[in-house]
Design a protein around this motif. Structure first.
Motif, PDB file in Angstrom:
ATOM      1  N   LEU A   1       0.222   0.857  -0.138  1.00  0.00           N
ATOM      2  CA  LEU A   1       0.292   0.789   1.228  1.00  0.00           C
ATOM      3  C   LEU A   1       1.141  -0.454   1.980  1.00  0.00           C
ATOM      4  CD1 LEU A   1      -0.838   2.165   3.809  1.00  0.00           C
ATOM      5  CD2 LEU A   1      -2.777   0.815   3.633  1.00  0.00           C
ATOM      6  N   VAL A   2       1.800  -0.096   2.687  1.00  0.00           N
ATOM      7  CA  VAL A   2       2.923  -1.277   3.441  1.00  0.00           C
ATOM      8  C   VAL A   2       2.899  -1.018   4.969  1.00  0.00           C
ATOM      9  CG1 VAL A   2       4.407  -1.245   1.359  1.00  0.00           C
ATOM     10  CG2 VAL A   2       4.981   0.315   3.067  1.00  0.00           C
ATOM     11  N   HIS A   3       3.226  -2.166   5.718  1.00  0.00           N
ATOM     12  CA  HIS A   3       3.449  -2.061   6.937  1.00  0.00           C
ATOM     13  C   HIS A   3       4.946  -2.535   7.220  1.00  0.00           C
ATOM     14  CE1 HIS A   3       2.839  -6.385   7.782  1.00  0.00           C
ATOM     15  NE2 HIS A   3       1.832  -6.117   7.160  1.00  0.00           N
ATOM     16  N   ALA A   4       5.392  -2.240   8.386  1.00  0.00           N
ATOM     17  CA  ALA A   4       6.960  -2.583   8.723  1.00  0.00           C
ATOM     18  C   ALA A   4       6.700  -4.128   8.870  1.00  0.00           C
ATOM     19  CB  ALA A   4       7.338  -1.921   9.924  1.00  0.00           C
ATOM     20  N   ASP A   5       7.894  -4.761   8.533  1.00  0.00           N
ATOM     21  CA  ASP A   5       8.091  -6.272   8.547  1.00  0.00           C
ATOM     22  C   ASP A   5       8.822  -6.232  10.130  1.00  0.00           C
ATOM     23  OD1 ASP A   5       8.601  -8.868   8.560  1.00  0.00           O
ATOM     24  OD2 ASP A   5       9.936  -8.836   6.935  1.00  0.00           O
TER      25      ASP A   5
END
Length: 265
Positions: A137-141
């Motif tokens: 699971l990732v979020h935008a930088d």
């Protein structure tokens, strides 16, 4: 970028008409229109009478903490929380917040294969996606998300879920649902852990210094918060700002409580 003062005036003094109930909210949340001085807008009204008591937040109300989060957001100059007021309404005192039309095509969260996030993304952790598989699971930088991560650390937000992120077509980002914030104990639960342990940008340090000054006794922000959160919560808020400035880094999960809210979205 703070909100327009006319929006808060409209919410505070306009006539509220309930149009319907927001069904997926855990507490009473009503979709309304508000009209004042020839202006009309859509808004959310959350009456205190519709709040379910929380054993770990025995003081104050969800509505007042939502209004307090808006005041802190405005003091940062980032305008990350939609205009929000605490006022009387058709079902008694409650929080009234400007309705935000989100742009669903804006991708801030994703599930990806592999052990590391790709360029432009920050890792949150691994999630079970069924059939004995996990995905990252990732979020935008994204600078907007980074500012929101700092705000969440300041207000001690215990419930930053993906559904509480509202990007708009004009490029702004709002965070909503701050009823479980400002606790005196460390309760930060968020999806925005991607910068944990990294140095805070100079912009954020400057904003925190401004908050530090505004929260001093006699400061403008301290005066506005006095009717919204308890003296102990105000003291803890000042301590969190002081701590962030002293460390100079984004906070990291302590490991002794669930660091990510459930469900995460």
């Amino acid at each position: 970028m703070t909100s327009h003062p006319a929006d808060a005036d409209l919410l505070a003094h306009g006539g509220l008409t309930v149009r319907g109930r927001i069904r997926d909210a855990s507490n009473a949340a009503l979709f309304c229109t508000v009209v004042h001085d020839g202006r009309e807008a859509s808004c959310v009204y959350k009456p205190v009478a519709g709040e379910r008591p929380l054993w770990d937040f025995p003081d104050g109300t969800l509505a007042a903490r939502e209004a307090a989060a808006y005041e802190v957001s405005e003091a940062t100059g980032w305008g990350l929380v939609p205009p929000t007021v605490l006022r009387d309404g058709p079902h008694g005192e409650g929080m009234v917040q400007l309705w935000i039309d989100a742009a669903p095509e804006a991708e801030l969260l994703a599930l990806v294969d592999g052990e590391e996030p790709g360029p432009g993304w920050k890792a949150i952790g691994f999630a079970d996606v069924g059939e004995d598989r996990t995905a990252l699971l990732v979020h935008a930088d994204d600078e907007r998300l980074r500012r929101l991560a700092v705000l969440d650390a300041v207000i001690n937000n215990a419930d930053r879920k993906g559904g509480h992120l509202l990007p708009t077509a004009d490029g702004r980002l709002y965070g909503i649902d701050h009823g479980v914030a400002f606790h005196t104990d460390d309760k930060l639960r968020t999806l925005l852990w991607g910068w944990a342990g990294e140095p805070l940008p100079q912009e954020c340090l400057g904003v925190l210094k401004g908050l530090q000054d505004a929260l001093r006794d006699g400061g403008a922000l301290a005066a506005r918060l006095a009717d919204l959160i308890t003296p102990a919560e105000q003291q803890a808020l000042r301590a969190r700002v002081d701590g962030l400035l002293a460390s100079g880094v984004h906070p990291a999960p302590a490991g002794d409580w669930p660091a990510i809210p459930w469900p995460p979205v």
